[in-house]
Write a protein that holds these residues in place. Structure first.
Motif, PDB file in Angstrom:
ATOM      1  N   LEU A 255     -89.612   5.134  48.561  1.00 57.92           N
ATOM      2  CA  LEU A 255     -88.622   4.441  47.744  1.00 57.92           C
ATOM      3  C   LEU A 255     -87.481   5.410  47.472  1.00 57.92           C
ATOM      4  N   TYR A 256     -86.278   5.055  47.883  1.00 59.31           N
ATOM      5  CA  TYR A 256     -85.154   5.963  47.686  1.00 59.31           C
ATOM      6  C   TYR A 256     -83.935   5.193  47.208  1.00 59.31           C
ATOM      7  N   ILE A 310     -89.960  13.514  44.945  1.00 59.65           N
ATOM      8  CA  ILE A 310     -90.609  14.445  45.860  1.00 59.65           C
ATOM      9  C   ILE A 310     -89.666  15.580  46.251  1.00 59.65           C
ATOM     10  N   ASP A 311     -88.365  15.324  46.257  1.00 64.12           N
ATOM     11  CA  ASP A 311     -87.413  16.376  46.621  1.00 64.12           C
ATOM     12  C   ASP A 311     -87.297  17.446  45.538  1.00 64.12           C
ATOM     13  N   THR A 376     -87.504   9.292  45.737  1.00 61.37           N
ATOM     14  CA  THR A 376     -86.484  10.335  45.779  1.00 61.37           C
ATOM     15  C   THR A 376     -85.119   9.719  45.520  1.00 61.37           C
ATOM     16  N   ASN A 377     -84.238  10.514  44.918  1.00 63.84           N
ATOM     17  CA  ASN A 377     -82.848  10.102  44.757  1.00 63.84           C
ATOM     18  C   ASN A 377     -81.991  10.554  45.939  1.00 63.84           C
ATOM     19  N   TYR A 378     -82.502  11.525  46.701  1.00 61.98           N
ATOM     20  CA  TYR A 378     -81.721  12.116  47.792  1.00 61.98           C
ATOM     21  C   TYR A 378     -82.607  12.202  49.038  1.00 61.98           C
ATOM     22  N   VAL A 379     -82.668  11.134  49.775  1.00 59.39           N
ATOM     23  CA  VAL A 379     -83.559  11.054  50.936  1.00 59.39           C
ATOM     24  C   VAL A 379     -83.141  12.041  52.015  1.00 59.39           C
ATOM     25  N   GLU A 380     -81.849  12.382  52.074  1.00 56.47           N
ATOM     26  CA  GLU A 380     -81.376  13.294  53.111  1.00 56.47           C
ATOM     27  C   GLU A 380     -81.900  14.719  52.928  1.00 56.47           C
ATOM     28  N   LYS A 381     -82.426  15.046  51.740  1.00 56.28           N
ATOM     29  CA  LYS A 381     -82.952  16.381  51.485  1.00 56.28           C
ATOM     30  C   LYS A 381     -84.374  16.565  52.021  1.00 56.28           C
TER      31      LYS A 381
END
Length: 528
Positions: A255-256, A310-311, A376-381
Motif C-alpha cells: 500500500l503506497y 517500511i521505508d 510506504t509514503n515513498y515507494v521509489e525508496k
C-alpha cells in the motif's frame, strides 16, 4: 416372597464374590499377567460386543510426573466445541466452560458421565465424557489435572476405516472452525526481545481488535474496491489451489501513497472483511534475522502481518554503512547531543536478505493463510527486490481524494448522497490535491449547529485555500527555479570571462618568451 429374598441374597453373594476376586486380581496379580488376562478377555468380549472405543484425553503428557509438562489438548478442545451444540440439546447434566478471547465467553458442554449422539454421512456415533479419579486422595494445587477427563467415542467396528480416515478429521476441523468464527479478534505488537526470557513472557502482546473500518466506509473508487475484495476472497478460499501450484498459502500487499490517504484504514477493512487478526510488526525492536524468524513462528494463521512505513523502519537500501558512520559521529559528539535530538538507538541488524526470507523464503510457509502488508509514503525508496511480484503480489496506490471517494465520505459523515454543491466540489477536486483525511476533517460537524450544507461550504473553502496555496507554491518554485538558472548562467558567464582572461595572459607570456629567446640567440651568435 421367600423365593424373592433368596434370589436377592444369591445376587448379593455373587456380586460380593465378584468384587472380591476383582480386587484380588487388580491388587495382587503381577502386571504382566494381569495385562495378558485383560487382553485375552477383551478379544473374547469383541465377539459379543462389536463396538470400538477411542479416548481423547484432556491433557497432553499425562504420563509425566511434572505438572509443568502438561498442556491442554487441542483435539479435546475442538471436540468440546464441536459437541457444544448437541450437548445443550441432548444432555441433562451440563457444564459451563469459560472460553477466553471469544465473542461467546460461556460455552456449554457435557458433564461427567453424560453422553450424546452424533450422525455424519448416515453413520451414528456415541460420545461420552468420563473421568478417572486417582485411587489415593491427596491435597493438590491442580485438582482438575489429577482428575483426568477424557471424551470417549464409540462406534461399530465396521466403520473403523471411515472414522479414522474421515470422521475424526471432520470433527476436529469443524470444532476449530467454530472456535475461529466465535473468537475475539486481536491486534498484536511484538515485545522487545530483552523481555522474552522472563517467566511466562510472550513475544507478542495483544489487545482486542475493534477498528470499525469496512470497505463500505472506505473512501475509494467502487471499481478498485471490488477488485481488492475479490482478490481477498479468492485468497482466503484458495488453500487447495495454493497446494496444487506448490506455493505457500500467503499473499503480499504493498500500500503506497501520500500520508492521509487511508493506508491504515485499508488494513483494518481487510482484517474485518476476512475476520483475520493483525500482527503489527515493529522492525526497529527486532535485533537480527533470527529474532525475526522466531516472531514469525509465533504468529497464527488467518492473520495479517503489517510493517508500516517500511521505508522508515530500517535501512534496507544499501545505505546502512553510511547511517552507521553518521551514528558513530553523533556518538562522538557526546550523549547530550544525542539526547537533545531525541534519537533512539535500535541496534537492529535485520538485513534485506533476512526480510526477504521472512516474506518469501522457507520460513514464510509456516502456518499458512497469512497476508503480509507493507505500507510506504515513498515507494521509489524501496529496494526493487523487496516489492517485486511474488513478494508483494498486489500493489495498491492510495492517492488523493477524487469525486467518487468524496461521495463515500459525504454519505458516511453527513448522510448525504446528493447536493447542489457537489458540482462545485467535484470541479475543485479535479483541480486540487487533497487527501481523504483532510476532506473527512472538513466534513465532520464540529457542533450541533453545523448542518450538511455548512460542512460542504467549509470543504469548498478548504479546497479553494488549498488551490491558492498550491498555485502560490508552484509560482514560488518557478521563481526559485528561474533565479537558480539565472545565477547558474551568470556563473557560467563569469567563468567564461575568467577563462578568456587566463588565455590572454598565457598568450602574452608565450609571446614574451619567444622575444626573449630570439634576443638570446642574437646576442650569442647562434644561427640555425
Amino acid at each position: 416372597m421367600t423365593m424373592m429374598g433368596e434370589t436377592w441374597s444369591l445376587v448379593g453373594t455373587s456380586i460380593a464374590t465378584t468384587m472380591f476376586f476383582w480386587t484380588m486380581f487388580d491388587n495382587y496379580f503381577p502386571d504382566h499377567l494381569r495385562s495378558s488376562i485383560l487382553s485375552y478377555g477383551m478379544k473374547l468380549a469383541s465377539f459379543v460386543y462389536p463396538y470400538i472405543n477411542i479416548t481423547f484425553n484432556e491433557f497432553i503428557g499425562e504420563d509425566s510426573d511434572e505438572y509443568m509438562d502438561l498442556k491442554r489438548s487441542d483435539a479435546y478442545a475442538a471436540i468440546e466445541t464441536y459437541l457444544s451444540g448437541k450437548s445443550s440439546k441432548q444432555a441433562r447434566n451440563l457444564k459451563a466452560v469459560v472460553v477466553k478471547d471469544s465473542s461467546q465467553p460461556v460455552q456449554l458442554s457435557m458433564g461427567e458421565n453424560e453422553g450424546v449422539t452424533d450422525e455424519f454421512e448416515g453413520v451414528r456415533f456415541s460420545w461420552a465424557v468420563k473421568k478417572n479419579t486417582p485411587r489415593t486422595r491427596s491435597i493438590s494445587i491442580y485438582p482438575e489435572i489429577d482428575e483426568k477427563r477424557y471424551y470417549k467415542l464409540t462406534f461399530h467396528k465396521s466403520h473403523r476405516d471411515f472414522v479414522c480416515g474421515t470422521y475424526i478429521n471432520h470433527v476436529l476441523q469443524e470444532g476449530k472452525a467454530i472456535t475461529v468464527s466465535k473468537r475475539q479478534r486481536k491486534l498484536y505488537t511484538n515485545n522487545p526481545s530483552k523481555n522474552w526470557e522472563r517467566y511466562r513472557a510472550q513475544k507478542w502482546s495483544h489487545a482486542t481488535f475493534e477498528h470499525p473500518a469496512t470497505f463500505d466506509t472506505l473512501a475509494m473508487e467502487s471499481k478498485k474496491k471490488e477488485e481488492i475484495i475479490n482478490d481477498l476472497i479468492k485468497f482466503s478460499q484458495g488453500k487447495g489451489y495454493y497446494a496444487k501450484i506448490g506455493k505457500a498459502w500467503k499473499r503480499g500487499y504493498l500500500l503506497y501513497g501520500p500520508p492521509g490517504t487511508g493506508k491504515s484504514s485499508m488494513i483494518a477493512a481487510m482484517a474485518n472483511h476476512l475476520e483475520y487478526d493483525i500482527y503489527d510488526l515493529e522492525l526497529t525492536t527486532v535485533k537480527d534475522n533470527t529474532e525475526l524468524r522466531r516472531l514469525l513462528i509465533e504468529t497464527t494463521g488467518k492473520s495479517i502481518i503489517v510493517i508500516e512505513d517500511i521505508d522508515c523502519s530500517l535501512d534496507l537500501t544499501g545505505l546502512r554503512k553510511k547511517e552507521k558512520k553518521k551514528a558513530n559521529d553523533e556518538e562522538a559528539k557526546g550523549p547530550i547531543s544525542k539526547m537533545t535530538k531525541g534519537e533512539e538507538d535500535s541496534n537492529s541488524k535485520v538485513t534485506l536478505s533476512g526480510l526477504l526470507n521472512f516474506i518469501d523464503g522457507l520460513w514464510s510457509a509456516i502456518g499458512g493463510e497469512r497476508i503480509i502488508v507493507f505500507t510506504t509514503n515513498y515507494v521509489e525508496k524501496l529496494d526493487a527486490a523487496l516489492i517485486r511480484r511474488g513478494r508483494m503480489d498486489k500493489h495498491i496506490e492510495l492517492s488523493y481524494c477524487g469525486f467518487e471517494a468524496f461521495k463515500v465520505l459525504a454519505k458516511n459523515y453527513l448522510d448525504v448522497v446528493s447536493h447542489t454543491l457537489f458540482a462545485t466540489i467535484g470541479r475543485l477536486l479535479d483541480e486540487t490535491n487533497i487527501t481523504p483525511a483532510d476532506v473527512a476533517e472538513n466534513l465532520m460537524p464540529k457542533s450541533m449547529n453545523e448542518d450538511a450544507e455548512t460542512c460542504l461550504k467549509k470543504l469548498i473553502e478548504a479546497l479553494e485555500t488549498a488551490k491558492e496555496e498550491a498555485k502560490k507554491k508552484a509560482e514560488e518554485e518557478a521563481q526559485l527555479k528561474a533565479e537558480k538558472e539565472e545565477k547558474e548562467k551568470q556563473e557560467d558567464v563569469k567563468v567564461d570571462g575568467c577563462l578568456a582572461k587566463v588565455k590572454e595572459i598565457c598568450v602574452a607570456v608565450l609571446v614574451k618568451d619567444d622575444k626573449a629567446l630570439a634576443k638570446e640567440v642574437k646576442d650569442n651568435g647562434i644561427t640555425a
